[in-house]
Design an enzyme around this catalytic site. Structure first.
Site, PDB file in Angstrom:
ATOM      1  N   CYS A  74      -1.729   1.139  14.555  1.00 55.11           N
ATOM      2  CA  CYS A  74      -2.918   1.874  14.115  1.00 55.11           C
ATOM      3  C   CYS A  74      -2.787   2.019  12.606  1.00 55.11           C
ATOM      4  O   CYS A  74      -1.832   2.638  12.118  1.00 55.11           O
ATOM      5  CB  CYS A  74      -2.906   3.252  14.787  1.00 55.11           C
ATOM      6  SG  CYS A  74      -4.247   4.336  14.267  1.00 55.11           S
ATOM      7  N   CYS A 185      -8.255  -2.380  10.638  1.00 58.62           N
ATOM      8  CA  CYS A 185      -8.181  -1.418  11.741  1.00 58.62           C
ATOM      9  C   CYS A 185      -7.970  -2.241  13.002  1.00 58.62           C
ATOM     10  O   CYS A 185      -8.634  -3.262  13.192  1.00 58.62           O
ATOM     11  CB  CYS A 185      -9.488  -0.631  11.837  1.00 58.62           C
ATOM     12  SG  CYS A 185      -9.631   0.372  13.349  1.00 58.62           S
TER      13      CYS A 185
HETATM   14  N1  DGL Z   1      -7.086   1.587  15.570  1.00 52.39           N
HETATM   15  C1  DGL Z   1      -7.057   2.444  14.479  1.00 52.39           C
HETATM   16  C2  DGL Z   1      -6.701   1.839  13.171  1.00 52.39           C
HETATM   17  O1  DGL Z   1      -6.106   0.791  13.150  1.00 52.39           O
HETATM   18  C3  DGL Z   1      -7.616   3.812  14.480  1.00 52.39           C
HETATM   19  C4  DGL Z   1      -9.037   3.946  14.703  1.00 52.39           C
HETATM   20  C5  DGL Z   1      -9.449   5.372  14.871  1.00 52.39           C
HETATM   21  O2  DGL Z   1      -9.000   6.019  15.803  1.00 52.39           O
HETATM   22  O3  DGL Z   1     -10.278   5.800  14.062  1.00 52.39           O
HETATM   23  O4  DGL Z   1      -6.995   2.386  12.142  1.00 52.39           O
END
Ligand code: DGL
Length: 258
Positions: A74, A185
């Protein structure tokens, strides 16, 4: 000596499954335990303190499951919490996610690079430092993928309205003349078919971090001497802070289209 404990993979929700897939594809004898928070997702607009607390809970849970290495799959949690996690759990190797700004800046021909990420990731010190470091190689245009995470969490990638949501974030970057589009993301790779549609026949390379992360995990497995035995039969588990239905959806998505 082999270590057959699982590799832990953590994200706010479904996004980290794009990284999970890269690990699953390349490390066929490693067990994987995935934790998709789900209860507190999206993280994108939350405070640094909140995200750090969720990340800490997740890491403790993965360590309880015996994780030998943890991938914070993440970008947002990495930007907000990875330094603290490394300090608090010094015996655990961590791999964090960050937008692949460097390779994009080093390979752009137009000198213009687009980055799509959450507001919190773009706010992070690391992103700002990297962007500043490569400022003489390329102009970086960043855009928040507003609504992207929610679409992936609803499994609504194929709904007709998704194209407009994607277009609103991507079109302004294309208008700047970018030739590299960094997906910063881990949820965004699930929107690749729609992003490609919006890009159309423009000569733009879309870059995500899955494979680079997989290579880094392999390096660390060797460095720490914790690879699983060659004949180890891997197990795959899916955990969440949400409910059982969410955990079942995580598992289905992990193996979807494979
Ligand atoms: N998958 C996430 C990232 O890589 C987080 C997205 C979120 O929960 O806003 O930033």
């Amino acid at each position: 000596m082999a270590n057959n404990n699982p590799i832990g993979v953590y994200d706010s929700g479904f996004g980290g499954l794009s990284v999970w897939r890269a690990l699953y594809g390349a490390l066929r004898n490693e067990s994987l335990v995935y934790l998709g928070d789900g209860k507190n997702c999206p993280y994108g607009d939350r405070s640094r303190e909140e995200i750090a607390q969720f990340a800490d809970e997740a890491v403790r849970r993965l360590l309880d499951e015996g994780a030998k290495l943890i991938v914070v799959a993440c970008n947002t949690a990495t930007a907000m919490a990875i330094n603290e996690l490394r300090e608090r759990y010094p015996d655990t190797p961590f791999v964090g996610l960050e937008p692949a700004v460097k390779p994009a800046c080093l390979s752009t021909r137009t000198g213009k690079v687009g980055v799509l990420a959450t507001a919190r990731s773009l706010d992070g010190d690391h992103f700002k430092r990297t962007a500043a470091k490569y400022a003489d190689r390329a102009e970086i245009f960043a855009s928040v993928g507003e609504g992207f995470v929610e679409i992936v969490e609803r499994s609504a990638e194929q709904e007709p309205s998704t194209r407009d949501v994607v277009s609103r974030a991507v079109e302004p970057l294309l208008e700047k003349g970018i030739d590299k589009l960094v997906l910063g993301c881990t949820h965004y790779p699930f929107l690749l078919p729609v992003i490609r549609e919006v890009v159309g026949d423009r000569d733009v390379e879309i870059i995500d971090s899955g494979e680079a992360v997989e290579r880094r995990v392999e390096q660390l497995l060797d460095e720490y001497g914790v690879r699983a035995a060659a004949d180890h039969k891997p197990e795959y588990r899916f955990l969440t802070f949400a409910d059982e239905e969410y955990a079942a959806r995580l598992e289905r998505k992990a193996f979807d289209d494979k």
